[in-house]
Design an enzyme around this catalytic site. Structure first.
Site, PDB file in Angstrom:
ATOM      1  CD  GLU A  54      -1.464  -2.357   1.556  1.00 20.21           C
ATOM      2  OE1 GLU A  54      -2.043  -3.349   1.781  1.00 20.21           O
ATOM      3  OE2 GLU A  54       0.348  -2.522   2.147  1.00 20.21           O
ATOM      4  CG  ASN A  56       5.564  -0.594  -2.482  1.00 19.20           C
ATOM      5  OD1 ASN A  56       6.764  -0.131  -1.743  1.00 19.20           O
ATOM      6  ND2 ASN A  56       5.930  -2.012  -2.151  1.00 19.20           N
ATOM      7  CB  SER A 213      -2.391 -11.966 -11.477  1.00 19.72           C
ATOM      8  OG  SER A 213      -1.828 -12.971 -10.133  1.00 19.72           O
ATOM      9  CB  ALA A 253      -2.355  -5.211 -18.133  1.00 17.11           C
ATOM     10  CB  ALA A 277       6.847  -4.719 -11.284  1.00 14.98           C
ATOM     11  CG  ASP A 279       2.881  -3.302  -4.761  1.00  8.59           C
ATOM     12  OD1 ASP A 279       1.804  -3.839  -5.089  1.00  8.59           O
ATOM     13  OD2 ASP A 279       3.576  -3.358  -4.456  1.00  8.59           O
TER      14      ASP A 279
END
Length: 337
Positions: A54, A56, A213, A253, A277, A279
């Site tokens: 969080e 990050n 993911s 993504a 990565a 975050d």
């Protein structure tokens, strides 16, 4: 649009009441991070920093020019003071954070073993972060109701207090019309998939932007909701989620909305450290969202900030500023003057 203008396009529960003009709010456990140069049993030097999903995201958003508040809990110790000092130095508001005199700040050890493999050791049982309470979240909302609340699946896994705090944040977000983002961020060391699913499936209908993911998506769905990614995303959209964002690692993504699906490939960079990565991607995606950009532009900024993260060592240290975003568009080897 400026970096401090709110997102307005969502159709979820929070958006129905209109976004608020306050900061972004996130909360969770941030620990002191020690990074070794090799196997821990051999000793050697360690670099000291802080880490937490969080925080990050909070740092990533702050570097991109957004107003961000972090409302976690730290111990009344030097480690806790390092966490708060680091976040303040990165322009993250910690005025709502709790200092728990009865518990220590958590500790995280990184042990590199191979160029692409790092072992992580947590010392967070009984930590201040695991005793986060709903009162801390209420204090954050009372100061300035946020335009966007960012949650992760890590915080509710820390214990009953943090889980109650996250539940309270969902309720207050609905009351104040805040857009809600949930990054599933499943951690098998903290809770089982069955327990995580029980919590996250109840949360999903109250979320505007759900990020996961590919293998995490089922945790936000009832059993039998869909056998493939497309069916799962459609079910989430039907339940009230406005945007389903799927992180695909090296494949980039995608985001699915009521208007269809958009994909962006990952930006090619020389990867030196994959930690953080995800975050960084979330921070980039939410930054564009807060600017009022469409899904394609949100993905583009997300894969860009994610690329910055993997090209640098550390959880958050490589996060770009807004002025640095165009750097990855430069030709390889170009010297920018």
């Amino acid at each position: 649009m400026t970096a401090d203008q709110p997102a307005t396009r969502h159709g979820g529960a929070g958006a129905a009441r209109g976004p608020r003009p306050g900061p972004v709010l996130t909360f969770g456990e941030t620990m002191v991070a020690l990074r070794g140069s090799g196997p821990l049993k051999l000793g050697g030097t360690m670099a000291v920093s802080v880490a937490g999903a969080e925080s990050n995201v909070a740092i990533g958003l702050a570097r991109l020019g957004h107003s961000v508040r972090w409302a976690g809990a730290v111990g009344d110790d030097e480690a806790g003071r390092l966490v708060l000092r680091t976040l303040r130095a990165e322009a993250v508001d910690v005025s709502a954070a709790a200092v728990d005199a009865g518990a220590p700040t958590g500790l995280l050890l990184f042990e590199p073993r191979l160029p692409q493999a790092t072992r992580v050791h947590y010392y967070r049982s009984g930590s201040a972060g695991s005793r986060l309470s709903p009162e801390t979240v209420e204090r954050a909302f009372a100061t300035a109701p946020p335009r966007l609340v960012h949650l992760t699946g890590i915080t509710p896994a820390l214990g009953p207090g943090p889980r109650a705090a996250a539940e309270r944040a969902l309720c207050l977000a609905r009351e104040h019309g805040s857009v809600v983002c949930l990054d599933v961020n499943f951690r098998s060391r903290l809770w089982s998939a069955a327990v995580a699913a029980e919590v996250l499936r109840a949360w999903a209908p109250r979320v505007d932007v759900l990020i996961a993911s590919d293998d995490e998506l089922p945790l936000a769905l009832p059993e039998g909701a869909g056998a493939d990614r497309s069916a799962r995303a459609e079910w989430l959209l039907a339940s009230g989620v406005a945007e389903v964002v799927v992180k695909l690692g090296a494949d980039g993504a995608l985001v699915r909305t009521a208007d269809g699906q958009t994909h962006r490939p990952a930006r090619p960079v020389r990867a030196v450290d994959p930690v953080g990565a995800g975050d960084a991607f979330v921070a980039g995606y939410l930054s564009a969202l807060l600017d009022g950009a469409g899904p394609a532009a949100c993905l583009e900024r997300g894969v860009t900030t994610g690329a910055f993260a993997v090209a640098a060592h550390g959880d958050w240290e490589g996060a770009p500023t807004r002025a640095e975003l165009p750097l990855l568009a430069a030709e390889s080897g170009t010297v920018l003057r």
